[in-house]
Design a protein around this motif. Structure first.
Motif, PDB file in Angstrom:
ATOM      1  N   ALA A   1      29.234   3.603  18.830  1.00 20.08           N
ATOM      2  CA  ALA A   1      28.299   3.002  19.785  1.00 20.08           C
ATOM      3  C   ALA A   1      28.781   1.620  20.218  1.00 20.08           C
ATOM      4  CB  ALA A   1      26.904   2.906  19.160  1.00 20.08           C
ATOM      5  N   ILE A   2      29.298   0.851  19.287  1.00 17.76           N
ATOM      6  CA  ILE A   2      29.795  -0.497  19.599  1.00 17.76           C
ATOM      7  C   ILE A   2      31.015  -0.411  20.516  1.00 17.76           C
ATOM      8  CG2 ILE A   2      30.847  -2.570  18.616  1.00 17.76           C
ATOM      9  CD1 ILE A   2      29.107  -2.064  16.110  1.00 17.76           C
ATOM     10  N   VAL A   3      31.943   0.490  20.193  1.00 15.05           N
ATOM     11  CA  VAL A   3      33.148   0.640  21.022  1.00 15.05           C
ATOM     12  C   VAL A   3      32.788   1.098  22.435  1.00 15.05           C
ATOM     13  CG1 VAL A   3      35.294   1.938  21.298  1.00 15.05           C
ATOM     14  CG2 VAL A   3      34.655   1.054  19.050  1.00 15.05           C
ATOM     15  N   LEU A   4      31.847   2.035  22.558  1.00 10.85           N
ATOM     16  CA  LEU A   4      31.429   2.514  23.876  1.00 10.85           C
ATOM     17  C   LEU A   4      30.803   1.404  24.709  1.00 10.85           C
ATOM     18  CD1 LEU A   4      29.946   5.956  22.786  1.00 10.85           C
ATOM     19  CD2 LEU A   4      31.936   5.630  24.260  1.00 10.85           C
ATOM     20  N   ALA A   5      30.008   0.538  24.059  1.00 10.42           N
ATOM     21  CA  ALA A   5      29.395  -0.588  24.776  1.00 10.42           C
ATOM     22  C   ALA A   5      30.457  -1.562  25.275  1.00 10.42           C
ATOM     23  CB  ALA A   5      28.405  -1.304  23.856  1.00 10.42           C
ATOM     24  N   LEU A   6      31.456  -1.848  24.441  1.00  6.18           N
ATOM     25  CA  LEU A   6      32.533  -2.764  24.839  1.00  6.18           C
ATOM     26  C   LEU A   6      33.358  -2.179  25.984  1.00  6.18           C
ATOM     27  CD1 LEU A   6      33.749  -3.972  21.323  1.00  6.18           C
ATOM     28  CD2 LEU A   6      32.423  -5.281  22.998  1.00  6.18           C
ATOM     29  N   LEU A   7      33.614  -0.857  25.916  1.00  3.17           N
ATOM     30  CA  LEU A   7      34.389  -0.205  26.977  1.00  3.17           C
ATOM     31  C   LEU A   7      33.607  -0.194  28.286  1.00  3.17           C
ATOM     32  CD1 LEU A   7      36.965   1.278  27.701  1.00  3.17           C
ATOM     33  CD2 LEU A   7      35.947   3.395  26.844  1.00  3.17           C
ATOM     34  N   ALA A   8      32.293   0.002  28.226  1.00  2.00           N
ATOM     35  CA  ALA A   8      31.465  -0.031  29.434  1.00  2.00           C
ATOM     36  C   ALA A   8      31.534  -1.400  30.097  1.00  2.00           C
ATOM     37  CB  ALA A   8      30.019   0.319  29.082  1.00  2.00           C
ATOM     38  N   MET A   9      31.482  -2.456  29.296  1.00  2.00           N
ATOM     39  CA  MET A   9      31.578  -3.814  29.851  1.00  2.00           C
ATOM     40  C   MET A   9      32.950  -4.059  30.478  1.00  2.00           C
ATOM     41  SD  MET A   9      29.439  -6.277  27.225  1.00  2.00           S
ATOM     42  CE  MET A   9      30.190  -5.663  25.715  1.00  2.00           C
TER      43      MET A   9
ATOM     44  N   VAL B   1      22.121  13.936  23.563  1.00  2.00           N
ATOM     45  CA  VAL B   1      22.173  12.680  24.321  1.00  2.00           C
ATOM     46  C   VAL B   1      23.621  12.209  24.446  1.00  2.00           C
ATOM     47  CG1 VAL B   1      21.434  10.273  24.381  1.00  2.00           C
ATOM     48  CG2 VAL B   1      19.849  12.045  23.600  1.00  2.00           C
ATOM     49  N   LEU B   2      24.354  12.272  23.342  1.00  2.00           N
ATOM     50  CA  LEU B   2      25.759  11.866  23.355  1.00  2.00           C
ATOM     51  C   LEU B   2      26.556  12.698  24.355  1.00  2.00           C
ATOM     52  CD1 LEU B   2      28.038  10.189  22.053  1.00  2.00           C
ATOM     53  CD2 LEU B   2      28.177  11.907  20.260  1.00  2.00           C
ATOM     54  N   ALA B   3      26.324  14.009  24.346  1.00  2.00           N
ATOM     55  CA  ALA B   3      27.044  14.893  25.258  1.00  2.00           C
ATOM     56  C   ALA B   3      26.639  14.679  26.708  1.00  2.00           C
ATOM     57  CB  ALA B   3      26.805  16.347  24.866  1.00  2.00           C
ATOM     58  N   THR B   4      25.401  14.252  26.953  1.00  2.00           N
ATOM     59  CA  THR B   4      24.979  13.941  28.328  1.00  2.00           C
ATOM     60  C   THR B   4      25.829  12.813  28.897  1.00  2.00           C
ATOM     61  OG1 THR B   4      22.700  14.671  27.919  1.00  2.00           O
ATOM     62  CG2 THR B   4      23.053  13.140  29.745  1.00  2.00           C
TER      63      THR B   4
ATOM     64  N   GLY C   1      26.672   5.911  24.256  1.00  2.00           N
ATOM     65  CA  GLY C   1      26.422   4.917  23.209  1.00  2.00           C
ATOM     66  C   GLY C   1      25.041   5.082  22.585  1.00  2.00           C
ATOM     67  N   VAL C   2      24.043   5.369  23.410  1.00  2.00           N
ATOM     68  CA  VAL C   2      22.685   5.600  22.894  1.00  2.00           C
ATOM     69  C   VAL C   2      22.673   6.828  21.976  1.00  2.00           C
ATOM     70  CG1 VAL C   2      20.323   6.224  23.519  1.00  2.00           C
ATOM     71  CG2 VAL C   2      21.547   4.488  24.844  1.00  2.00           C
ATOM     72  N   GLY C   3      23.364   7.893  22.400  1.00  2.00           N
ATOM     73  CA  GLY C   3      23.435   9.092  21.574  1.00  2.00           C
ATOM     74  C   GLY C   3      24.078   8.820  20.227  1.00  2.00           C
ATOM     75  N   ALA C   4      25.141   8.014  20.214  1.00  2.00           N
ATOM     76  CA  ALA C   4      25.796   7.665  18.955  1.00  2.00           C
ATOM     77  C   ALA C   4      24.856   6.881  18.042  1.00  2.00           C
ATOM     78  CB  ALA C   4      27.068   6.868  19.231  1.00  2.00           C
ATOM     79  N   LEU C   5      24.057   5.982  18.621  1.00  2.00           N
ATOM     80  CA  LEU C   5      23.102   5.206  17.821  1.00  2.00           C
ATOM     81  C   LEU C   5      22.036   6.094  17.169  1.00  2.00           C
ATOM     82  CD1 LEU C   5      22.437   2.027  20.013  1.00  2.00           C
ATOM     83  CD2 LEU C   5      23.599   2.110  17.799  1.00  2.00           C
ATOM     84  N   LEU C   6      21.683   7.188  17.837  1.00  2.00           N
ATOM     85  CA  LEU C   6      20.643   8.076  17.318  1.00  2.00           C
ATOM     86  C   LEU C   6      21.063   8.810  16.045  1.00  2.00           C
ATOM     87  CD1 LEU C   6      19.216   9.591  20.638  1.00  2.00           C
ATOM     88  CD2 LEU C   6      18.128   7.920  19.126  1.00  2.00           C
TER      89      LEU C   6
ATOM     90  N   PRO D   1      30.277   5.661  10.910  1.00  2.00           N
ATOM     91  CA  PRO D   1      31.226   6.035  11.965  1.00  2.00           C
ATOM     92  C   PRO D   1      30.602   6.067  13.360  1.00  2.00           C
ATOM     93  CG  PRO D   1      31.490   7.469  10.061  1.00  2.00           C
ATOM     94  CD  PRO D   1      30.254   6.657   9.821  1.00  2.00           C
ATOM     95  N   TYR D   2      29.367   6.588  13.464  1.00  2.00           N
ATOM     96  CA  TYR D   2      28.747   6.692  14.789  1.00  2.00           C
ATOM     97  C   TYR D   2      28.195   5.350  15.269  1.00  2.00           C
ATOM     98  CZ  TYR D   2      29.481  11.668  15.178  1.00  2.00           C
ATOM     99  OH  TYR D   2      30.078  12.893  15.313  1.00  2.00           O
ATOM    100  N   LEU D   3      27.834   4.474  14.351  1.00  2.00           N
ATOM    101  CA  LEU D   3      27.475   3.111  14.748  1.00  2.00           C
ATOM    102  C   LEU D   3      28.694   2.408  15.329  1.00  2.00           C
ATOM    103  CD1 LEU D   3      25.534   0.708  14.870  1.00  2.00           C
ATOM    104  CD2 LEU D   3      26.192   0.173  12.494  1.00  2.00           C
ATOM    105  N   GLY D   4      29.840   2.593  14.673  1.00  2.00           N
ATOM    106  CA  GLY D   4      31.084   2.031  15.209  1.00  2.00           C
ATOM    107  C   GLY D   4      31.400   2.576  16.586  1.00  2.00           C
TER     108      GLY D   4
END
Length: 424
Positions: A206-214, A117-120, A93-98, A201-204
């Motif tokens: 990041a949001i989806v990844l954060a929701l999935l992590a929760m 970062v995204l690939a990490t 998610g951090v990588g997507a935000l960057l 697209p990458y901001l979206g």
């Protein structure tokens, strides 16, 4: 009342729910990885890159697998599968935000940093989720189970070209030289629109990844007895690498990912070239890229069934030979025949990664995490093979560059028939 039967029933139900939850992760990393195939033509035109320079996108993304898979393996050993999956989603998610500052600054190096970062984060997910699914049931059905989970990965790769083509490749790309000829106001407006086509697209994402992590954090994933927690992964990488089927499986993953990524990276340009697409635009070509990855989705759904009836090593070898035949048609023909032969490769690529992975970690016990780390490190093939294919494309033409993946699939056929049987 048979209490043991009730306990077994609850265990099967819990395992099924866990498998369903984890497959959502496979969808996300498939979607994210396939977006690279859309970024390549977009950034190649925007920065006036050569093929070798454009392939640095894949080199950076998949290079993270090589550099970060060992730390990811240690993270999984320390935190367990569930917490490592949550951590991987957070890092991705951090990588997507960057991507937001990278697009705003319009600096190619910043895009590469964001991709690393995204690939990490995806590397952590690969190290944790692949063995988790493989171990979440009987060993004899691990290839089938992992292939079924990977079908969601293919769904992500099928959807990504359509979404990416619509959002990222909708505007006609312009080079720096072309922008220099425009009035300053028009050039600034174009840059703003170009940045936004990548930022949103990458901001979206990041949001989806954060929701999935929760969601994963709140879900109670069952532990894998004898494969995680204290003592897991303490045997060391050398001990895991000493096993022949692991060692040869590492090279098989390297070859497979390198070939798959190389083919996917050039599909938009290859399909829209005059001799193949006959006037097809890059955005129209993304529909065929979606069919390529859709074939992998169909192949994995069918392959999951076939793997319950046909030995995994035998089916893997048959599919590798089929891909080599399709690549030969891609190189030797033109027009519709070359177009459909290269698109059809996705169907036979389908079972390869999950099958090689499951064969590579077979019977490894507490060394499963270390074997998994080694196999994920081998995904660096996606960083090294595409630039080599790009060099061939720059010097000998894009169509002839498809000869390189033929060598990769030849080794996969060897691994299937000779190298995959554990000697334990």
């Amino acid at each position: 009342m048979d209490t043991s039967a009730a306990v077994r029933g609850r265990h099967v139900q819990g395992t099924g729910m866990a498998l369903g939850v984890v497959t959502a992760i496979f969808f996300m990393w498939g979607f994210i990885t396939c977006l690279n195939d859309i970024l390549i033509p977009h950034l190649k035109a925007s920065f006036a890159l050569t093929w070798v320079q454009a392939m640095l996108i894949q080199s950076t993304f998949f290079g993270a697998y090589f550099l970060m898979s060992v730390p990811a393996g240690r993270l999984v050993a320390a935190l367990g599968y569930k917490r490592s999956i949550v951590a991987g989603l957070g890092i991705a998610g951090v990588g997507a935000l960057l991507f937001w500052p990278a697009a705003a600054a319009h600096v190619y190096g910043l895009f590469l940093g964001a991709l690393f970062v995204l690939a990490t984060g995806i590397t952590v997910l690969q190290v944790a989720a692949n063995p988790y699914v493989a171990l979440l049931g009987p060993e004899q059905t691990s290839s089938s189970r992992l292939t079924l989970a990977q079908s969601m990965n293919s769904l992500g790769t099928t959807v990504a070209p359509l979404v990416g083509g619509l959002l990222i490749l909708s505007a006609e790309p312009r080079t720096e030289a072309q922008l220099a000829l425009l009035p300053q106001a028009e050039a600034l407006a174009y840059r703003a629109a170009e940045a936004q086509s990548v930022q949103l697209p990458y901001l979206g994402l990041a949001i989806v990844l954060a929701l999935l992590a929760m969601a994963i954090w709140m879900f109670r994933l069952p532990a894998i007895p004898g494969a995680e927690g204290e003592g897991a992964g303490k045997g060391g990488l050398r001990e895991a690498f000493a096993h022949r089927h692991v060692r040869l499986g590492v090279l098989a993953i390297f070859c497979y990912v390198g070939a798959e990524v190389s083919i996917g990276s050039v599909l938009v340009n290859f399909l829209s070239s005059p001799g193949i697409g006959q006037g097809m635009s890059e955005q129209q070509a993304t529909h065929y890229v979606s069919l390529y990855w859709g074939g992998a989705l169909v192949g994995r759904l069918v392959g999951a069934l076939l793997l319950t009836r046909i030995e995994a090593r035998r089916l893997l070898g048959m599919f590798a030979v089929a891909v080599m035949a399709l690549l030969a048609l891609t190189v030797l023909t033109s027009g519709d025949l070359a177009k459909w032969s290269v698109v059809s490769i996705g169907l036979f690529n389908s079972i390869m990664f999950p099958t090689i992975f499951a064969l590579g970690i077979a019977r490894m016990g507490k060394l499963t995490g270390q074997a998994s780390s080694l196999l994920v490190m081998a995904i660096v093939g996606g960083a090294l093979v595409p630039p080599a294919m790009g060099w061939i494309a720059d010097h000998h033409g894009l169509q002839l560059s498809f000869l390189l993946p033929v060598l990769c699939y030849l080794y996969i056929a060897f691994y299937a028939w000779r190298g995959a049987k554990p000697r334990i």
